[in-house]
Enzyme design. Structure first.
Site, PDB file in Angstrom:
ATOM      1  N   GLN A   1      39.980  24.403  45.264  1.00  0.00           N
ATOM      2  CA  GLN A   1      39.764  25.672  45.572  1.00  0.00           C
ATOM      3  C   GLN A   1      39.351  26.628  44.410  1.00  0.00           C
ATOM      4  O   GLN A   1      39.626  26.801  43.212  1.00  0.00           O
ATOM      5  CB  GLN A   1      41.269  26.815  45.388  1.00  0.00           C
ATOM      6  N   GLY A   2      38.164  26.988  44.807  1.00  0.00           N
ATOM      7  CA  GLY A   2      37.190  27.519  43.350  1.00  0.00           C
ATOM      8  C   GLY A   2      37.037  28.463  44.063  1.00  0.00           C
ATOM      9  O   GLY A   2      36.219  29.161  44.472  1.00  0.00           O
TER      10      GLY A   2
ATOM     11  N   SER B   1      39.379  31.939  42.091  1.00  0.00           N
ATOM     12  CA  SER B   1      39.580  32.845  41.103  1.00  0.00           C
ATOM     13  C   SER B   1      38.282  32.325  40.138  1.00  0.00           C
ATOM     14  O   SER B   1      38.175  31.737  39.978  1.00  0.00           O
ATOM     15  CB  SER B   1      40.946  32.272  40.503  1.00  0.00           C
TER      16      SER B   1
ATOM     17  N   SER C   1      42.768  24.173  40.349  1.00  0.00           N
ATOM     18  CA  SER C   1      43.831  23.255  39.904  1.00  0.00           C
ATOM     19  C   SER C   1      43.495  21.779  40.114  1.00  0.00           C
ATOM     20  O   SER C   1      42.622  21.629  41.239  1.00  0.00           O
ATOM     21  CB  SER C   1      45.142  23.651  40.635  1.00  0.00           C
TER      22      SER C   1
ATOM     23  N   GLU D   1      48.206  27.963  51.985  1.00  0.00           N
ATOM     24  CA  GLU D   1      49.015  27.686  50.092  1.00  0.00           C
ATOM     25  C   GLU D   1      50.448  28.172  50.562  1.00  0.00           C
ATOM     26  O   GLU D   1      51.568  27.020  49.528  1.00  0.00           O
ATOM     27  CB  GLU D   1      47.697  28.092  49.667  1.00  0.00           C
TER      28      GLU D   1
ATOM     29  N   SER E   1      49.939  36.046  42.894  1.00  0.00           N
ATOM     30  CA  SER E   1      51.221  36.497  41.645  1.00  0.00           C
ATOM     31  C   SER E   1      52.382  37.247  43.066  1.00  0.00           C
ATOM     32  O   SER E   1      52.424  37.628  43.767  1.00  0.00           O
ATOM     33  CB  SER E   1      51.378  37.390  40.994  1.00  0.00           C
TER      34      SER E   1
HETATM   35  C1  LIG Z   1      49.619  26.491  38.637  1.00  0.00           C
HETATM   36  C2  LIG Z   1      48.688  27.843  39.034  1.00  0.00           C
HETATM   37  C3  LIG Z   1      47.367  27.094  39.890  1.00  0.00           C
HETATM   38  C4  LIG Z   1      46.156  27.619  40.222  1.00  0.00           C
HETATM   39  N1  LIG Z   1      45.047  26.942  41.233  1.00  0.00           N
HETATM   40  C5  LIG Z   1      44.533  27.599  41.586  1.00  0.00           C
HETATM   41  C6  LIG Z   1      43.264  27.309  42.434  1.00  0.00           C
HETATM   42  O1  LIG Z   1      43.147  25.783  42.120  1.00  0.00           O
HETATM   43  N2  LIG Z   1      42.440  27.654  41.922  1.00  0.00           N
HETATM   44  C7  LIG Z   1      41.844  29.013  42.232  1.00  0.00           C
HETATM   45  O2  LIG Z   1      40.817  29.519  42.539  1.00  0.00           O
HETATM   46  N3  LIG Z   1      43.292  29.498  41.533  1.00  0.00           N
HETATM   47  C8  LIG Z   1      44.274  29.152  41.202  1.00  0.00           C
HETATM   48  N4  LIG Z   1      44.548  30.441  40.107  1.00  0.00           N
HETATM   49  C9  LIG Z   1      44.891  31.157  39.637  1.00  0.00           C
HETATM   50  C10 LIG Z   1      45.584  32.241  40.538  1.00  0.00           C
HETATM   51  O3  LIG Z   1      44.892  32.502  41.965  1.00  0.00           O
HETATM   52  C11 LIG Z   1      45.728  33.439  39.740  1.00  0.00           C
HETATM   53  O4  LIG Z   1      45.991  33.678  38.639  1.00  0.00           O
HETATM   54  C12 LIG Z   1      46.639  34.968  40.290  1.00  0.00           C
HETATM   55  O5  LIG Z   1      45.438  34.994  42.132  1.00  0.00           O
HETATM   56  C13 LIG Z   1      46.572  36.061  39.919  1.00  0.00           C
HETATM   57  O6  LIG Z   1      45.750  36.420  39.341  1.00  0.00           O
HETATM   58  P1  LIG Z   1      45.371  36.442  37.128  1.00  0.00           P
HETATM   59  O7  LIG Z   1      45.713  35.146  36.810  1.00  0.00           O
HETATM   60  O8  LIG Z   1      43.240  36.715  37.358  1.00  0.00           O
HETATM   61  O9  LIG Z   1      45.343  37.742  37.234  1.00  0.00           O
HETATM   62  P2  LIG Z   1      45.683  39.415  37.253  1.00  0.00           P
HETATM   63  O10 LIG Z   1      45.645  39.164  38.895  1.00  0.00           O
HETATM   64  O11 LIG Z   1      44.700  39.579  36.003  1.00  0.00           O
HETATM   65  O12 LIG Z   1      47.195  40.082  37.338  1.00  0.00           O
HETATM   66  C14 LIG Z   1      47.767  39.828  36.019  1.00  0.00           C
HETATM   67  C15 LIG Z   1      49.360  40.410  36.295  1.00  0.00           C
HETATM   68  O13 LIG Z   1      48.934  42.366  36.909  1.00  0.00           O
HETATM   69  C16 LIG Z   1      50.077  42.292  38.350  1.00  0.00           C
HETATM   70  N5  LIG Z   1      49.001  42.713  39.686  1.00  0.00           N
HETATM   71  C17 LIG Z   1      47.289  42.597  38.942  1.00  0.00           C
HETATM   72  N6  LIG Z   1      47.240  43.232  40.219  1.00  0.00           N
HETATM   73  C18 LIG Z   1      47.845  44.138  40.574  1.00  0.00           C
HETATM   74  C19 LIG Z   1      48.692  45.197  41.790  1.00  0.00           C
HETATM   75  N7  LIG Z   1      47.694  45.701  42.522  1.00  0.00           N
HETATM   76  N8  LIG Z   1      50.078  45.212  42.248  1.00  0.00           N
HETATM   77  C20 LIG Z   1      50.710  44.880  41.039  1.00  0.00           C
HETATM   78  N9  LIG Z   1      50.763  44.009  39.587  1.00  0.00           N
HETATM   79  C21 LIG Z   1      49.360  43.810  39.790  1.00  0.00           C
HETATM   80  C22 LIG Z   1      49.889  40.625  38.310  1.00  0.00           C
HETATM   81  O14 LIG Z   1      50.462  40.959  39.229  1.00  0.00           O
HETATM   82  C23 LIG Z   1      50.031  40.192  37.359  1.00  0.00           C
HETATM   83  O15 LIG Z   1      51.624  39.924  37.135  1.00  0.00           O
HETATM   84  C24 LIG Z   1      46.403  28.897  39.728  1.00  0.00           C
HETATM   85  C25 LIG Z   1      47.600  30.018  38.852  1.00  0.00           C
HETATM   86  C26 LIG Z   1      47.649  29.302  38.696  1.00  0.00           C
HETATM   87  C27 LIG Z   1      49.394  29.435  37.940  1.00  0.00           C
END
Ligand SMILES: Cc1cc2nc3c(=O)[nH]c(=O)nc-3n(C[C@H](O)[C@H](O)[C@H](O)COP(=O)(O)OP(=O)(O)OC[C@H]3O[C@@H](n4cnc5c(N)ncnc54)[C@H](O)[C@@H]3O)c2cc1C
Length: 379
Positions: free
Chosen positions: A125-126, A128, A160, A243, A361
């Site tokens: 899944q591309g 993020s 992933s 998902e 999240s």
């Molecule tokens: C095990 C795992 C597998 C993954 N696999 C994939 C994958 O295959 N493909 C893919 O595309 N992505 C994947 N991801 C990425 C995942 O979708 C993102 O990590 C997730 O959406 C959070 O984005 P971020 O890491 O940029 O954190 P951020 O968006 O930077 O968030 C950081 C913190 O701020 C909080 N926050 C941010 N905005 C808000 C808001 N508006 N209100 C309240 N709180 C907020 C969040 O809850 C979090 O605690 C994976 C992540 C993990 C951990």
């Protein structure tokens, strides 16, 4: 008119269940899941191939896509039986398949779904990007039409299974002048296309489950556009809802297998009886039973409406809670710290923490529930 629900198998379903039990008794090996990431990946893939070849996977998928064309009830029975038998988990990409089924053209469905379901082809899944996770609509990867191709450039992260993948569904901005949620399109990208670079990310435990994916002027044919041009946001939301949702069997099977392991290890342990431990394990058993019932409810929802929508945020929070509580109880109850068994549960506990992040999240799930289900207004 409401009436009591009869959850017992009809004679046909009882026969279906016993056929699967019989098949599992002949085909399930006791081989433990390997520790090494690449071996673990191959193990899951081999198991899915075997299940699929025997007709016990993709039960509710249409036959023309490689499924068996059965209903959600058969899917639920398979889930129960696989869990009960302690079967290995399958590969977590069926949400991507659901997106192709819902939004793909006839030829895309025929071309890609049989391979995805049989695990012959691995998908990732591309979505993020470094500055677009929770705020996914902020993606900066671009898709520019040039003749009968699209040229994609940008960077994805946290992909992933990226290093094992054959294909990816990639979100890219195709209309820079439109507002944030508009002007995004979804594409099917073959990872072997020139210009795609996969760089694995090494985790603290040594696993390389994630990757960064760099797209450097990657030219893909226009027939790889998934759905309509500039309507990728709806595809992204639907894919993520699949998902998060509580219908696909892989994780539930995994939790039931882990729970059976926890109970067996506790019974075999020389630790003294402890009422706290019994209570904690009992609580997890209740959570798993509630999850089982919840999955049945979601399966019947699917009979009525194909796409799960915002209620999948409730599923995701609940599934995450079950996983985290199971791993925490096992880590605390089964074996003393320092032992290999304790380490095994501790690794799973750490992995379970990721449930609070992937697929959106916990904070984001709660906001979706507040805004889109409860219609709470924030001003
Ligand atoms: C095990 C795992 C597998 C993954 N696999 C994939 C994958 O295959 N493909 C893919 O595309 N992505 C994947 N991801 C990425 C995942 O979708 C993102 O990590 C997730 O959406 C959070 O984005 P971020 O890491 O940029 O954190 P951020 O968006 O930077 O968030 C950081 C913190 O701020 C909080 N926050 C941010 N905005 C808000 C808001 N508006 N209100 C309240 N709180 C907020 C969040 O809850 C979090 O605690 C994976 C992540 C993990 C951990």
């Amino acid at each position: 008119m409401w009436g009591p629900m009869d959850l017992r198998d009809s004679p046909e379903l009882a026969e279906f269940r016993s056929q699967l039990r019989e098949w599992l008794s002949r085909n399930l090996s006791n081989e433990p899941e390997p520790k090494d990431m690449a071996a673990r990946f191959a193990f899951a893939r081999d198991w899915q191939k075997k299940l699929y070849a025997a007709g016990w996977y993709a039960l509710s998928w249409p036959t023309e896509t490689g499924g068996r064309g059965l209903g959600p009830i058969e899917e639920a029975i398979a889930s129960e039986e696989l869990g009960r038998a302690g079967a290995p988990a399958t590969f977590p990409s069926s949400h991507l398949g659901r997106a192709i089924l819902e939004f793909g053209s006839e030829s895309q469905r025929r071309q890609y779904l049989p391979g995805l379901l049989s695990a012959e082809a691995i998908w990732c899944q591309g979505f993020s990007e470094p500055s677009a996770g929770s705020d996914l609509a902020a993606i900066r990867t671009t898709g520019v039409r040039k003749g009968n191709e699209f040229v994609l450039s940008g960077q994805k992260v946290w992909t992933s299974f990226g290093k094992f993948a054959d294909y990816s569904i990639v979100l890219a901005r195709t209309n820079p002048d439109a507002t944030k949620h508009r002007g995004i399109s979804a594409f099917i990208v073959e990872v072997a296309t020139p210009g795609v670079l996969i760089r694995p990310i090494r985790l603290a435990n040594g696993d390389e489950e994630f990757s960064e994916m760099f797209l450097d002027e990657v030219a893909i044919p226009e027939e790889n556009l998934l759905g309509k041009l500039n309507e990728g946001w709806g595809i992204a939301l639907a894919t993520i809802a699949y998902e998060r949702g509580a219908v696909d069997i892989g994780y539930k099977v995994k939790f039931e297998r882990y729970f059976a392991e926890l109970v067996a290890e506790r019974n075999a342990s020389s630790q003294a009886p402890d009422i706290w431990v019994d209570n904690a394990i009992g609580s997890v058993a209740v959570l798993l039973e509630v999850l089982r019932m919840h999955c049945l409810r979601r399966l019947s929802d699917r009979v009525i409406s194909e796409s799960p929508g915002p209620t999948s945020s409730i599923d995701k929070l609940f599934i995450t809670r079950v996983e985290q509580e199971l791993m925490e109880v096992a880590t605390r109850c089964v074996a003393p710290p320092g032992s290999p068994t304790h380490q095994k549960w501790f690794d799973r506990y750490l992995y379970g923490r990721a449930g609070s992040i992937y697929g959106g999240s916990e904070q984001i799930q709660r906001s979706i529930i507040a805004e889109r289900i409860l219609h709470l207004r924030f001003s």
